[in-house]
Each structure stands twice: as structure tokens, then as C-alpha cells.
Scaffold this active site. Structure first.
Site, mmCIF file in Angstrom:
data_model
loop_
_atom_site.group_PDB
_atom_site.id
_atom_site.type_symbol
_atom_site.label_atom_id
_atom_site.label_comp_id
_atom_site.label_asym_id
_atom_site.label_seq_id
_atom_site.Cartn_x
_atom_site.Cartn_y
_atom_site.Cartn_z
ATOM 1 N N SER A 1 -10.325 0.085 2.862
ATOM 2 C CA SER A 1 -9.600 -0.133 4.122
ATOM 3 C C SER A 1 -9.063 1.188 4.630
ATOM 4 C CB SER A 1 -8.429 -1.082 3.906
ATOM 5 O OG SER A 1 -8.871 -2.317 3.425
ATOM 6 N N GLU B 1 -4.140 4.150 6.239
ATOM 7 C CA GLU B 1 -3.780 3.905 4.838
ATOM 8 C C GLU B 1 -4.295 5.025 3.922
ATOM 9 O OE1 GLU B 1 -3.919 2.840 0.937
ATOM 10 O OE2 GLU B 1 -5.749 2.129 1.901
ATOM 11 N N ARG C 1 0.816 -1.234 0.000
ATOM 12 C CA ARG C 1 0.000 0.000 0.000
ATOM 13 C C ARG C 1 0.852 1.288 0.000
ATOM 14 N NH1 ARG C 1 -3.153 -3.415 -0.815
ATOM 15 N NH2 ARG C 1 -5.311 -3.535 -0.126
HETATM 16 N N1 EPU Z 1 -11.586 -10.042 9.754
HETATM 17 C C1 EPU Z 1 -12.363 -10.104 10.884
HETATM 18 N N2 EPU Z 1 -13.276 -9.117 11.088
HETATM 19 C C2 EPU Z 1 -13.448 -8.092 10.225
HETATM 20 C C3 EPU Z 1 -12.654 -8.032 9.069
HETATM 21 C C4 EPU Z 1 -11.720 -9.018 8.841
HETATM 22 O O1 EPU Z 1 -12.235 -11.009 11.696
HETATM 23 O O2 EPU Z 1 -14.316 -7.238 10.471
HETATM 24 C C5 EPU Z 1 -10.634 -11.146 9.472
HETATM 25 C C6 EPU Z 1 -11.198 -12.058 8.391
HETATM 26 O O3 EPU Z 1 -11.988 -13.048 8.904
HETATM 27 C C7 EPU Z 1 -9.930 -12.598 7.745
HETATM 28 C C8 EPU Z 1 -8.947 -11.480 7.919
HETATM 29 O O4 EPU Z 1 -9.449 -10.625 8.932
HETATM 30 O O5 EPU Z 1 -9.452 -13.703 8.480
HETATM 31 C C9 EPU Z 1 -8.681 -10.741 6.624
HETATM 32 O O6 EPU Z 1 -9.867 -10.135 6.151
HETATM 33 P P1 EPU Z 1 -10.121 -9.800 4.593
HETATM 34 O O7 EPU Z 1 -9.843 -11.011 3.775
HETATM 35 O O8 EPU Z 1 -11.444 -9.159 4.475
HETATM 36 O O9 EPU Z 1 -8.968 -8.794 4.201
HETATM 37 P P2 EPU Z 1 -8.287 -7.568 4.935
HETATM 38 O O10 EPU Z 1 -6.911 -7.979 5.330
HETATM 39 O O11 EPU Z 1 -9.154 -7.019 6.001
HETATM 40 C C10 EPU Z 1 -7.141 -6.690 2.764
HETATM 41 C C11 EPU Z 1 -7.043 -5.385 2.037
HETATM 42 C C12 EPU Z 1 -8.316 -5.105 1.238
HETATM 43 C C13 EPU Z 1 -8.509 -6.247 0.250
HETATM 44 C C14 EPU Z 1 -8.578 -7.564 1.007
HETATM 45 C C15 EPU Z 1 -8.601 -8.745 0.093
HETATM 46 C C16 EPU Z 1 -5.533 -3.989 3.340
HETATM 47 C C17 EPU Z 1 -5.384 -2.764 4.182
HETATM 48 N N3 EPU Z 1 -6.772 -4.285 2.947
HETATM 49 O O12 EPU Z 1 -8.184 -6.524 3.732
HETATM 50 O O13 EPU Z 1 -8.120 -3.906 0.501
HETATM 51 O O14 EPU Z 1 -9.692 -6.071 -0.525
HETATM 52 O O15 EPU Z 1 -7.391 -7.731 1.851
HETATM 53 O O16 EPU Z 1 -7.373 -8.861 -0.538
HETATM 54 O O17 EPU Z 1 -4.540 -4.619 3.025
HETATM 55 C C18 EPU Z 1 -8.441 -1.563 0.449
HETATM 56 O O18 EPU Z 1 -7.217 -1.456 0.441
HETATM 57 O O19 EPU Z 1 -9.187 -0.555 0.418
HETATM 58 C C19 EPU Z 1 -9.034 -2.891 0.532
HETATM 59 C C20 EPU Z 1 -10.351 -3.065 0.616
#
Ligand code: EPU
Length: 333
Positions: free
Chosen positions: A233, A329, A163
Site C-alpha cells: 500500500s 505510507e 501504520r
Molecule cells: N477497493 C476498491 N478498489 C481497489 C482497492 C480496494 O474498490 O482498487 C475496495 C475494496 O473493494 C474493499 C476496500 O477497498 O472494499 C478495502 O480493500 P482491501 O481489503 O484490499 O484493503 P485495503 O484497505 O486497500 C489494507 C491494508 C493492506 C492490507 C489489507 C488487508 C492499508 C494502507 N493497507 O488495504 O496492507 O493487506 O488492508 O488487511 O491499511 C500494506 O500495508 O502494504 C498492505 C498491503
């Protein structure tokens, strides 16, 4: 300069949908006009606006706000296996991704439905479902904001990271991106489906099939900015030392995590925030999304300051509870 609008509201120009006035505003689809605007000495402050999708506005904008609206997609070169495509900065990112898929090109499918424009995508090296912009990036053309001189940045010069890029760090505010070139596949596509539940969602194992699956997951988890204001995010997923991670595991044996290196572990910030009970919480019109705790939302007329204050409260709570520093971010102005 012609076409300058005075005291314009930017509510419709930022996906958080927060109110913000700018003293002077110009939208330009012409590179010469963009250069003139950047060099216009009547305004000593310039603010560059793209799709407004990774931006939290907490104050009115002085000087001149320039919205880059350059349009066009072209094929620069191709061989049997690959194609180099150039998209102008003002092209909508998702529409561009759909165009590449319609041509049968692979590489951008995992990045479907990300809000914003092509020209701002390299700044934070947009990423989703195991793919980042840097994976297909060839170069981007820019204009130096002080001198008006053009400069092309290649992959190395762009200094991409998680990012982030040189445009968000050492050269922040120094260059305006006018177009981006990508190297995409025409056959033997590198399909990446290992992230989370993506594999189960994919019905057809080709770039279009993956795009459809990504769109479905995003629609389920992430709020549509056209319906509820947000900027994706809000925080980065923190990377912590293995030793700290072991401490965290003692208290929370089920902590989700990804190994980044032998000594570092990435923890989903959404999980940390969720554990603290913030998911779905509202503070006035500012809130935390009900399906994804990493996304802050504007339920109506929240101000940028209110959203920022909620973000700071979350940062303090995460620090106090887990001794982890959450980094914002989104670009805060
Ligand atoms: N989780 C929770 N509760 C929540 C949200 C997430 O327990 O409310 C847990 C999920 O169960 C999972 C883990 O956290 O085990 C990861 O969640 P998720 O797959 O939704 O991805 P993220 O790490 O929260 C990142 C990116 C997103 C991207 C997704 C998919 C960052 C800052 N964010 O989110 O990017 O869509 O992975 O690749 O790295 C963005 O940058 O705007 C964005 C949406």
C-alpha cells in the site's frame, strides 16, 4: 572498516526495484560491526536499510548505507499456553511467520506473506486482515544511532498506531532495531477471520489454515515484488470526521467505510483512487496496480521521482474531488 562497497546500486535492495546509487555500502550480520558502522566518524550521514520493502528511493544516498542482516530465532521463555519468541532484525518476515506456524504457534498467521524483514516491521506496525504487529509485540532491542548504546522498547514505549510507531515519528532515525520479541499462543489460539472475504477463503480453522487463506488472497490481489516492483500500500487509508463522511455519502451512497470511533470513519484509499479511474493506469513505467489501486508499481525502469510524481498527482486528484488528504505510507527518501 572492511567490506565497504563503493558506488553500489541499490536496485536489488528495494522492492520497488528503482535504480539508486549509494556512495558507501556495508551489509552486516554482526552486532558489534553494526555498532562500529553507526559510530564511524568518517561518514557523517548514515542510512539504515532493512528489507527495502517500504521504501521509495528518489535520490542517490550519500555517506554510509548500512544493511542490517542480523540473523537468528530463539525461544526466550514459555509456559503451557504461551511462548515468547525473539527474531533478529535481518530475518525475512514471511519466513519467520512460517517458522512460528511450523512450531504450532499462533498469532502471526494473518500477517503472512508481507514483504520485508523482522527489524523494520515494527516501524510501520505492519498490519493485514484485522491484525497488526502490535497485537503480539512484547518488545524490541535497539541501538542508539548517535551513542551506540542499547535500549529496549516495550509495547507502550513503541507508541504503535495505524501504520505508525515512535520509530516513524518522534524518534525517526534515532534507533536501529536489532531484534523483536513476540508473545505467541501454543493453544487456545485467537483466530481472527472477520476481515473482508477471509472467512470464505479459510479451509481449516487453525493458524496454518488462516495463513494459507491469507497467502491466497494476497497472491490474487497484490503484486509479487519479485515479479513487478512495488511497496505494498502506497498510501494510508484516510480517517475522516463523521460529518465529512455524511457529505461524502450524499454524493457516493455506496462508499465503503469502517467506523473507527463515534466521530471518525476510515475510508479505503484504494476505493477512492479506483473511483477516479486510476486502477491499471500507466505513466511511463510508473503505474497503479490493476487489481489494487492502493499499490503503485514499477513496470520496468521507472525512477523513484516518476513514481513519486504519480503519487502526488493522485493525492491532488483525491483532494480536489473528495476533499480528502491522502497520506503516503511508504518512506520516501
Ligand atoms: N477497493 C476498491 N478498489 C481497489 C482497492 C480496494 O474498490 O482498487 C475496495 C475494496 O473493494 C474493499 C476496500 O477497498 O472494499 C478495502 O480493500 P482491501 O481489503 O484490499 O484493503 P485495503 O484497505 O486497500 C489494507 C491494508 C493492506 C492490507 C489489507 C488487508 C492499508 C494502507 N493497507 O488495504 O496492507 O493487506 O488492508 O488487511 O491499511 C500494506 O500495508 O502494504 C498492505 C498491503
Amino acid at each position: 572498516m572492511k567490506n565497504i562497497e563503493k558506488n553500489k546500486s541499490l536496485k536489488a535492495y528495494n522492492t520497488f526495484g528503482v535504480e539508486c546509487l549509494c556512495e558507501n555500502f556495508i551489509r552486516t550480520s554482526d552486532e558489534g560491526e553494526l555498532r562500529d558502522a553507526l559510530l564511524n566518524s568518517n561518514f557523517n550521514q548514515k542510512f539504515i536499510l532493512g528489507g527495502g520493502s517500504n521504501l521509495l528511493l528518489t535520490q542517490n544516498i550519500k555517506g554510509l548505507c548500512i544493511q542490517v542482516d542480523l540473523k537468528g530465532i530463539s525461544i526466550i521463555s514459555e509456559d503451557e499456553n504461551h511462548v515468547i519468541v525473539e527474531a533478529m532484525a535481518g530475518e525475512n518476515w514471511h519466513e519467520f511467520v512460517l517458522w512460528t506456524l511450523d512450531q504450532g504457534y499462533g498469532g502471526l498467521e494473518n500477517l503472512s506473506l508481507i514483504p520485508g524483514n523482522v527489524g523494520t516491521a515494527p516501524i510501520q506496525n505492519i498490519g493485514a486482515y484485522g491484525v497488526e504487529l502490535k497485537d503480539t509485540f512484547v518488545s524490541c532491542n535497539t541501538i542508539n544511532q548517535q551513542t551506540g548504546v542499547g535500549k529496549t522498547f516495550n509495547l507502550k514505549e513503541a507508541e504503535f498506531g495505524y501504520r505508525t510507531s515512535v520509530f516513524k515519528t518522534s524518534l525517526k532515525g534515532a534507533f536501529v532495531i536489532t531484534s523483536v520479541q513476540f508473545r505467541l499462543t501454543k493453544k487456545n489460539h485467537q483466530l481472527i477471520i472477520d476481515y473482508g472475504t477471509l472467512k470464505e477463503e479459510v479451509k481449516k480453522l487453525d493458524p496454518k489454515g488462516i495463513s494459507e487463506a491469507v497467502i491466497k488472497i494476497r497472491q490474487r490481489k497484490l503484486p509479487d515484488p519479485a515479479v513487478i516492483g512495488n511497496s505494498g500500500s502506497f498510501f494510508k487509508n484516510p480517517v475522516i470526521q463523521e460529518l465529512e463522511f455524511q457529505k461524502l455519502l450524499k454524493h457516493n451512497p455506496k462508499t465503503p467505510h469502517y467506523k473507527v470511533s463515534d466521530t471518525e470513519v476510515k475510508i479505503p484509499a484504494g476505493w477512492l483512487i479506483d473511483q477516479l479511474g486510476y486502477k491499471g493506469l500507466k505513466k511511463g513505467a510508473a503505474g497503479v496496480h490493476k487489481n489494487q489501486a492502493l499499490v503503485l508499481v514499477n513496470h520496468g525502469n521507472a525512477s523513484g521521482k516518476e513514481i513519486l510524481s504519480l503519487a502526488q498527482e493522485i493525492q491532488l486528484k483525491v483532494l480536489a474531488t473528495y476533499e480528502i488528504k491522502l497520506e503516503i505510507e511508504v518512506n520516501v527518501y
